[in-house]
Write an enzyme that holds these catalytic residues in place. Sequence first.
Site, mmCIF file in Angstrom:
data_model
loop_
_atom_site.group_PDB
_atom_site.id
_atom_site.type_symbol
_atom_site.label_atom_id
_atom_site.label_comp_id
_atom_site.label_asym_id
_atom_site.label_seq_id
_atom_site.Cartn_x
_atom_site.Cartn_y
_atom_site.Cartn_z
ATOM 1 N N GLN A 1 0.832 -1.210 0.000
ATOM 2 C CA GLN A 1 0.000 0.000 0.000
ATOM 3 C C GLN A 1 0.868 1.263 0.000
ATOM 4 O O GLN A 1 2.015 1.236 0.457
ATOM 5 C CB GLN A 1 -0.924 0.000 1.215
ATOM 6 C CG GLN A 1 -0.196 0.063 2.557
ATOM 7 C CD GLN A 1 -1.121 0.057 3.772
ATOM 8 O OE1 GLN A 1 -2.323 0.123 3.646
ATOM 9 N NE2 GLN A 1 -0.536 -0.013 4.955
ATOM 10 N N HIS B 1 0.763 -4.691 2.759
ATOM 11 C CA HIS B 1 -0.594 -4.920 3.281
ATOM 12 C C HIS B 1 -0.751 -6.412 3.574
ATOM 13 O O HIS B 1 -1.150 -6.792 4.662
ATOM 14 C CB HIS B 1 -1.651 -4.429 2.279
ATOM 15 C CG HIS B 1 -3.075 -4.605 2.760
ATOM 16 N ND1 HIS B 1 -4.147 -3.946 2.236
ATOM 17 C CD2 HIS B 1 -3.595 -5.390 3.721
ATOM 18 C CE1 HIS B 1 -5.266 -4.295 2.875
ATOM 19 N NE2 HIS B 1 -4.950 -5.187 3.767
ATOM 20 N N LYS C 1 -6.695 -14.140 8.649
ATOM 21 C CA LYS C 1 -7.588 -14.102 7.476
ATOM 22 C C LYS C 1 -6.948 -14.752 6.244
ATOM 23 O O LYS C 1 -7.580 -15.521 5.541
ATOM 24 C CB LYS C 1 -7.946 -12.648 7.164
ATOM 25 C CG LYS C 1 -8.845 -12.473 5.937
ATOM 26 C CD LYS C 1 -9.371 -11.048 5.815
ATOM 27 C CE LYS C 1 -10.278 -10.872 4.611
ATOM 28 N NZ LYS C 1 -10.783 -9.487 4.500
ATOM 29 N N HIS C 2 -5.672 -14.419 5.983
ATOM 30 C CA HIS C 2 -5.036 -14.879 4.743
ATOM 31 C C HIS C 2 -3.983 -15.965 4.976
ATOM 32 O O HIS C 2 -3.954 -16.975 4.277
ATOM 33 C CB HIS C 2 -4.388 -13.689 4.018
ATOM 34 C CG HIS C 2 -5.362 -12.619 3.612
ATOM 35 N ND1 HIS C 2 -6.218 -12.761 2.550
ATOM 36 C CD2 HIS C 2 -5.627 -11.394 4.131
ATOM 37 C CE1 HIS C 2 -6.961 -11.662 2.415
ATOM 38 N NE2 HIS C 2 -6.631 -10.822 3.371
ATOM 39 N N PHE D 1 -2.902 -5.659 13.222
ATOM 40 C CA PHE D 1 -2.900 -5.774 11.757
ATOM 41 C C PHE D 1 -2.287 -7.110 11.338
ATOM 42 O O PHE D 1 -2.826 -7.840 10.506
ATOM 43 C CB PHE D 1 -2.110 -4.587 11.195
ATOM 44 C CG PHE D 1 -2.150 -4.421 9.696
ATOM 45 C CD1 PHE D 1 -3.223 -4.854 8.928
ATOM 46 C CD2 PHE D 1 -1.094 -3.780 9.032
ATOM 47 C CE1 PHE D 1 -3.252 -4.666 7.546
ATOM 48 C CE2 PHE D 1 -1.116 -3.585 7.666
ATOM 49 C CZ PHE D 1 -2.184 -4.036 6.916
ATOM 50 N N HIS E 1 -4.562 -9.948 12.092
ATOM 51 C CA HIS E 1 -5.649 -10.005 11.115
ATOM 52 C C HIS E 1 -5.173 -10.649 9.806
ATOM 53 O O HIS E 1 -5.835 -11.541 9.255
ATOM 54 C CB HIS E 1 -6.159 -8.582 10.854
ATOM 55 C CG HIS E 1 -7.126 -8.487 9.726
ATOM 56 N ND1 HIS E 1 -8.474 -8.688 9.888
ATOM 57 C CD2 HIS E 1 -6.937 -8.240 8.412
ATOM 58 C CE1 HIS E 1 -9.074 -8.561 8.717
ATOM 59 N NE2 HIS E 1 -8.170 -8.286 7.808
ATOM 60 N N GLU E 2 -4.001 -10.200 9.325
ATOM 61 C CA GLU E 2 -3.509 -10.719 8.040
ATOM 62 C C GLU E 2 -3.182 -12.210 8.136
ATOM 63 O O GLU E 2 -3.479 -12.982 7.224
ATOM 64 C CB GLU E 2 -2.281 -9.924 7.576
ATOM 65 C CG GLU E 2 -2.606 -8.495 7.157
ATOM 66 C CD GLU E 2 -3.602 -8.408 6.003
ATOM 67 O OE1 GLU E 2 -3.394 -9.067 4.985
ATOM 68 O OE2 GLU E 2 -4.597 -7.654 6.127
HETATM 69 P P1 5GP Z 1 -11.719 -4.314 -0.341
HETATM 70 O O1 5GP Z 1 -13.168 -4.618 -0.217
HETATM 71 O O2 5GP Z 1 -11.281 -3.114 0.450
HETATM 72 O O3 5GP Z 1 -11.177 -4.327 -1.742
HETATM 73 O O4 5GP Z 1 -10.981 -5.539 0.341
HETATM 74 C C1 5GP Z 1 -11.159 -5.847 1.681
HETATM 75 C C2 5GP Z 1 -10.337 -7.046 2.025
HETATM 76 O O5 5GP Z 1 -10.797 -8.202 1.310
HETATM 77 C C3 5GP Z 1 -8.859 -6.945 1.632
HETATM 78 O O6 5GP Z 1 -8.109 -6.263 2.571
HETATM 79 C C4 5GP Z 1 -8.484 -8.389 1.580
HETATM 80 O O7 5GP Z 1 -8.352 -8.913 2.871
HETATM 81 C C5 5GP Z 1 -9.689 -8.996 0.920
HETATM 82 N N1 5GP Z 1 -9.588 -8.965 -0.536
HETATM 83 C C6 5GP Z 1 -10.086 -8.028 -1.391
HETATM 84 N N2 5GP Z 1 -9.838 -8.361 -2.670
HETATM 85 C C7 5GP Z 1 -9.151 -9.539 -2.619
HETATM 86 C C8 5GP Z 1 -8.647 -10.403 -3.635
HETATM 87 O O8 5GP Z 1 -8.763 -10.167 -4.837
HETATM 88 N N3 5GP Z 1 -8.013 -11.520 -3.184
HETATM 89 C C9 5GP Z 1 -7.862 -11.813 -1.869
HETATM 90 N N4 5GP Z 1 -7.223 -12.932 -1.555
HETATM 91 N N5 5GP Z 1 -8.372 -11.040 -0.903
HETATM 92 C C10 5GP Z 1 -8.992 -9.912 -1.279
HETATM 93 P P1 5GP Z 2 -7.954 -6.736 4.885
HETATM 94 O O1 5GP Z 2 -9.121 -7.491 5.382
HETATM 95 O O2 5GP Z 2 -8.351 -5.519 4.123
HETATM 96 O O3 5GP Z 2 -6.788 -7.531 4.477
HETATM 97 O O4 5GP Z 2 -7.316 -6.041 6.184
HETATM 98 C C1 5GP Z 2 -7.425 -4.753 6.504
HETATM 99 C C2 5GP Z 2 -7.765 -4.697 7.976
HETATM 100 O O5 5GP Z 2 -6.594 -4.348 8.687
HETATM 101 C C3 5GP Z 2 -8.809 -3.663 8.239
HETATM 102 O O6 5GP Z 2 -9.593 -4.084 9.311
HETATM 103 C C4 5GP Z 2 -7.982 -2.468 8.617
HETATM 104 O O7 5GP Z 2 -8.652 -1.616 9.501
HETATM 105 C C5 5GP Z 2 -6.783 -3.108 9.306
HETATM 106 N N1 5GP Z 2 -5.573 -2.318 9.151
HETATM 107 C C6 5GP Z 2 -4.797 -1.910 10.169
HETATM 108 N N2 5GP Z 2 -3.759 -1.193 9.713
HETATM 109 C C7 5GP Z 2 -3.879 -1.142 8.389
HETATM 110 C C8 5GP Z 2 -3.088 -0.529 7.359
HETATM 111 O O8 5GP Z 2 -2.065 0.130 7.575
HETATM 112 N N3 5GP Z 2 -3.531 -0.711 6.092
HETATM 113 C C9 5GP Z 2 -4.657 -1.427 5.790
HETATM 114 N N4 5GP Z 2 -4.996 -1.545 4.506
HETATM 115 N N5 5GP Z 2 -5.421 -2.000 6.731
HETATM 116 C C10 5GP Z 2 -5.029 -1.864 8.012
#
Ligand code: 5GP
Ligand code: 5GP
Length: 242
Positions: free
Chosen positions: A35, A62, A119-120, A112, A115-116
């Site tokens: 990011q 990210h 979730k992933h 963070f 979470h990563e």
């Molecule tokens: P957003 O709705 O902001 O695009 O994505 C929210 C979250 O959904 C991302 O931070 C990520 O965790 C997951 N996400 C969104 N798009 C993708 C994708 O294309 N592939 C994967 N693996 N996760 C995604």
């Molecule tokens: P995602 O589901 O989009 O992969 O993860 C994003 C989650 O991590 C959201 O809940 C967001 O609030 C939190 N988060 C904490 N710090 C950060 C940051 O620096 N960047 C992003 N994109 N998400 C963050």
Amino acid sequence: MELKCSVVIKLLVLQCFLVSCLSAKDFDFFYYVQQWPASYCDTRRSCCYPKTGKPDDDFSIHGLWPNNNDGTWPSNCDRKNTFDESEIDDLVSRMEKDWPSFSCPSSDGIKFWTHEWEKHGTCAESILDMRSYFETALDLKKKANLLQALKNAGIHPKNGEFHSLESIKEAIKEGVGHTPYIECNTDSSRNQQLYQVYLCVDTSASKFIDCPVFPHGKCGSKIQFPSLSGDQQEEEYNHNEL
Ligand code: 5GP
Ligand code: 5GP
């Protein structure tokens, strides 16, 4: 004849088992997502610098996200495999530098990272254990030095200058060897700005590959890099807890 039939059936069952077990691929590739922090701050309308202080304007990690070729992705694959900071003790200083969190309140990153991972990361646990997941993501940032790739192409992400989307993609392709997907967002003046760069990584998490599929969404043809220190950003940083 009956015996032959049952042997064939058993062999078929065994073959199915071996195919599904040995090639058990839960996903097809990774998105490696970096990011541009000042744009994250615009997305959120507010953000907080990490506890370690205001960083330089540079990309930050990210996440490393397992994905399928059809565009779907798995998430939260193993609720028992929770984040354990003690496993990455010696990586924390690299994480603080390259994988900071900009959410509020000001954070040390743990939430963070948790979470990563949950979730992933847990969706790739057959390939990377927790420590390797984070170490791999950190190493990939060195391999894909986006800021350097842009600078090499004469793109200096600062001062709110606009650059063409094509020139940014071309510069990253030149630096990394593969075309990235660029995700944009809009600032309060409705300017398009670069928010995230997606690169694709093979399932062994060792090399960048051409993306089998790109996420949806489009940037305008001219995009900006906001700056963390830019005057125009002051409003958005009003939650900064430094
Ligand atoms: P957003 O709705 O902001 O695009 O994505 C929210 C979250 O959904 C991302 O931070 C990520 O965790 C997951 N996400 C969104 N798009 C993708 C994708 O294309 N592939 C994967 N693996 N996760 C995604
Ligand atoms: P995602 O589901 O989009 O992969 O993860 C994003 C989650 O991590 C959201 O809940 C967001 O609030 C939190 N988060 C904490 N710090 C950060 C940051 O620096 N960047 C992003 N994109 N998400 C963050």
